[in-house]
Scaffold this motif. Sequence first.
Motif, PDB file in Angstrom:
ATOM      1  N   GLU A   1      -3.744 -11.520 -16.454  1.00 58.06           N
ATOM      2  CA  GLU A   1      -4.615 -10.372 -16.710  1.00 58.06           C
ATOM      3  C   GLU A   1      -5.719 -10.832 -17.647  1.00 58.06           C
ATOM      4  O   GLU A   1      -5.505 -11.720 -18.490  1.00 58.06           O
ATOM      5  CB  GLU A   1      -3.856  -9.186 -17.297  1.00 58.06           C
ATOM      6  CG  GLU A   1      -3.403  -9.330 -18.729  1.00 58.06           C
ATOM      7  CD  GLU A   1      -2.746  -8.059 -19.252  1.00 58.06           C
ATOM      8  OE1 GLU A   1      -2.385  -7.193 -18.431  1.00 58.06           O
ATOM      9  OE2 GLU A   1      -2.614  -7.927 -20.475  1.00 58.06           O
TER      10      GLU A   1
ATOM     11  N   ARG B   1      -6.409  -7.479 -13.341  1.00 61.56           N
ATOM     12  CA  ARG B   1      -5.109  -8.122 -13.191  1.00 61.56           C
ATOM     13  C   ARG B   1      -5.006  -8.795 -11.833  1.00 61.56           C
ATOM     14  O   ARG B   1      -5.574  -8.327 -10.855  1.00 61.56           O
ATOM     15  CB  ARG B   1      -3.979  -7.085 -13.302  1.00 61.56           C
ATOM     16  CG  ARG B   1      -3.726  -6.564 -14.687  1.00 61.56           C
ATOM     17  CD  ARG B   1      -2.660  -5.497 -14.672  1.00 61.56           C
ATOM     18  NE  ARG B   1      -2.338  -5.026 -16.012  1.00 61.56           N
ATOM     19  CZ  ARG B   1      -1.736  -3.877 -16.279  1.00 61.56           C
ATOM     20  NH1 ARG B   1      -1.385  -3.075 -15.290  1.00 61.56           N
ATOM     21  NH2 ARG B   1      -1.478  -3.532 -17.526  1.00 61.56           N
TER      22      ARG B   1
ATOM     23  N   ARG C   1       2.526 -11.398 -17.677  1.00 58.75           N
ATOM     24  CA  ARG C   1       1.302 -12.047 -17.200  1.00 58.75           C
ATOM     25  C   ARG C   1       0.655 -12.834 -18.337  1.00 58.75           C
ATOM     26  O   ARG C   1       0.685 -12.407 -19.490  1.00 58.75           O
ATOM     27  CB  ARG C   1       0.293 -10.997 -16.703  1.00 58.75           C
ATOM     28  CG  ARG C   1       0.660 -10.315 -15.388  1.00 58.75           C
ATOM     29  CD  ARG C   1      -0.449  -9.358 -15.007  1.00 58.75           C
ATOM     30  NE  ARG C   1      -0.263  -8.777 -13.687  1.00 58.75           N
ATOM     31  CZ  ARG C   1       0.360  -7.640 -13.442  1.00 58.75           C
ATOM     32  NH1 ARG C   1       0.853  -6.933 -14.466  1.00 58.75           N
ATOM     33  NH2 ARG C   1       0.489  -7.182 -12.209  1.00 58.75           N
TER      34      ARG C   1
ATOM     35  N   HIS D   1      -0.211 -13.081 -11.621  1.00 62.52           N
ATOM     36  CA  HIS D   1       0.357 -13.775 -12.774  1.00 62.52           C
ATOM     37  C   HIS D   1      -0.530 -13.745 -14.018  1.00 62.52           C
ATOM     38  O   HIS D   1      -0.137 -14.288 -15.055  1.00 62.52           O
ATOM     39  CB  HIS D   1       0.635 -15.241 -12.413  1.00 62.52           C
ATOM     40  CG  HIS D   1       1.582 -15.408 -11.273  1.00 62.52           C
ATOM     41  ND1 HIS D   1       1.159 -15.740 -10.005  1.00 62.52           N
ATOM     42  CD2 HIS D   1       2.933 -15.258 -11.190  1.00 62.52           C
ATOM     43  CE1 HIS D   1       2.205 -15.814  -9.197  1.00 62.52           C
ATOM     44  NE2 HIS D   1       3.281 -15.526  -9.889  1.00 62.52           N
TER      45      HIS D   1
END
Length: 618
Positions: free
Chosen positions: A36, A31, A73, A34
């Motif tokens: 992953e 991650r 994300r 913003h």
Amino acid sequence: MRPHPQFGILLFLLSCVLPLCANQAGWLKLRSEHFEIFSAEDDKKARKVLEHLERVRKAYELLTNVKINSAERVRVLLFRNENEYREYAPDKLSMAYYMSARDRDYIVLSGFYGRTETVLNHEYFHLFSQHAGFQFPVWLEEGLADFYSTLKIGSKDVRQGYPVASHLRYLNSMHGRPMPLDQLFAINRENRHHGSREVTGRLYAQGWALAHMTFQGSEMRARSQEFFEKVKDGSTGSASAYLMVYGYTTQQLDELLRKYVGQQGYFFGITEAEGLDFEAPTETAVIEDWETPLLLADMLAYTGKHDRAMVRYDDLALAFPSRPEIEESRGYLAMQRDRRDEALAFYRAAAGKKSRNSMLYYHLAGLGCEYRIANEECRNWISEALRLDPGNRKARDWAIGYALNTHDYRGAVALLTGSGGVAAADAPEFFHKLAYAQYQLRDFKEARSALQRGLKFAAKPEHFDRLNEMERHIDNAERFEAEDAQSAGSGGGARSWAAEESAGQVRQGVPTEIEKSSSASQAVQQLMEQEGARMTAATMLAMDCSGAPPAVLLKAKGAPLRLAIDKLAAVVVIRNGEVVADYEFVCGKQPSAALLVGYLEEGAPKGSDGLLRILSFP
């Protein structure tokens, strides 16, 4: 899109890039702020993808002067090679794609190659464009994605608009003869996949070339910002925008583009910026046994392979019976298949397994609740959605509408005033709802204040109409209350047109409780048992809300008929022989409709022929 302050020159060069290969088994999860990534590749390559995306996000915000926000994300899938990727691809040609599904964004890559950064630039532009609210024509959406695909982020500047060698080779070959631009402009989101592979190739190549000529070509770049503003919201067609900004017809553009793709050198843009070549912090995340199999099953569902997805979901549900995420996915697939009852059952199961997904409870409310009937379970679902994610705008909007429709005006005010910032475009409707709720609570001072705030943001005629209409409701309600108070003080009786049933509520079209009989025939029978009752055939003309009480204007036996609405709850509306409880009274001219109308002559206010009691539509 800003004009670029500096320009360089780059000669068209051909190049060949060999793919990189990796054989590491298993999946890992990382991650950044913003993004992953679920990666079948090694840790180093996965981190490169995340770091590059974080830099590109900042660069696009700089170049377009637009900042975007997303609650979740962006999820990236990185396969080892094309063979592993192909099962989850939306078509036979793509090597990567972007999609939005279940309120989340996905970028899927077939592998980590020498041109992976170019692919990421392209796919992330699509994501950025959607979140920025751009509504480009298809050719420009794809053209700008390729225009920015060659983005280079340095320590002191960002460079964009390098030529795409493959497009230039194609357009200068025998197979790449351009289609007329009026045909290119006619390609839209509905028909873009109906053409041949050749048409698709021309769409991408010509889209890039025309975008490059517009935003970097020496003859057009000076007014490119003006062109951008014309087309970014979808309100102006491509041909019209070129004619308005540059004075070029599509035929003239055809000739300009032919010459442009045949030239030997191309400008690229340089925008000064420091700090964009940063190394974004990344971290390794724990990956559960069920996560990757569920994610891959989801990608089958999202790309239309429903039967295969359901088989995998069923197997996962047996292997991991306590996971609510699996039930959520099964529910979403049922919704894709338009099986609402199945979807509701799966979503209930997910809630029973203590899902922590705010959107799950929002979808539960949407599927399982009647929007106009108060229900404790529905309140609990939407409250849980907001507890899990107070910023869930969809859930908050649903909750506000639900509160208004079920007459929970204090709850509506609490939701509205606690909703945080409101976009300027949404402000007129937001303050209209707030004013209406406060009006229903008889807090006229606060209602007027909300109206004034809404008028500051009004930008369309309909905004002013709705807000000014609401102000008239408040004026009428205040006058009614003052007259009622005066009448009570002098010993007179209270007015039958109660404040909460005034023109304000009627004109809003918000449901009110109607005194329903068990059947339409009984409603007519009960009316006719009263002294001075009448039933007659008539034609609906209009509803007059200018006075108090409002009145329905009809034509009966060739003569005008004005029937006052002294008490809305006393009006029974019948359609096709059935009593309906959600008929919306709207002021102004009505569609001409033949009907039966029932009314009482006794007690009609001055200027009216009777008190409306029944509207029966065939």
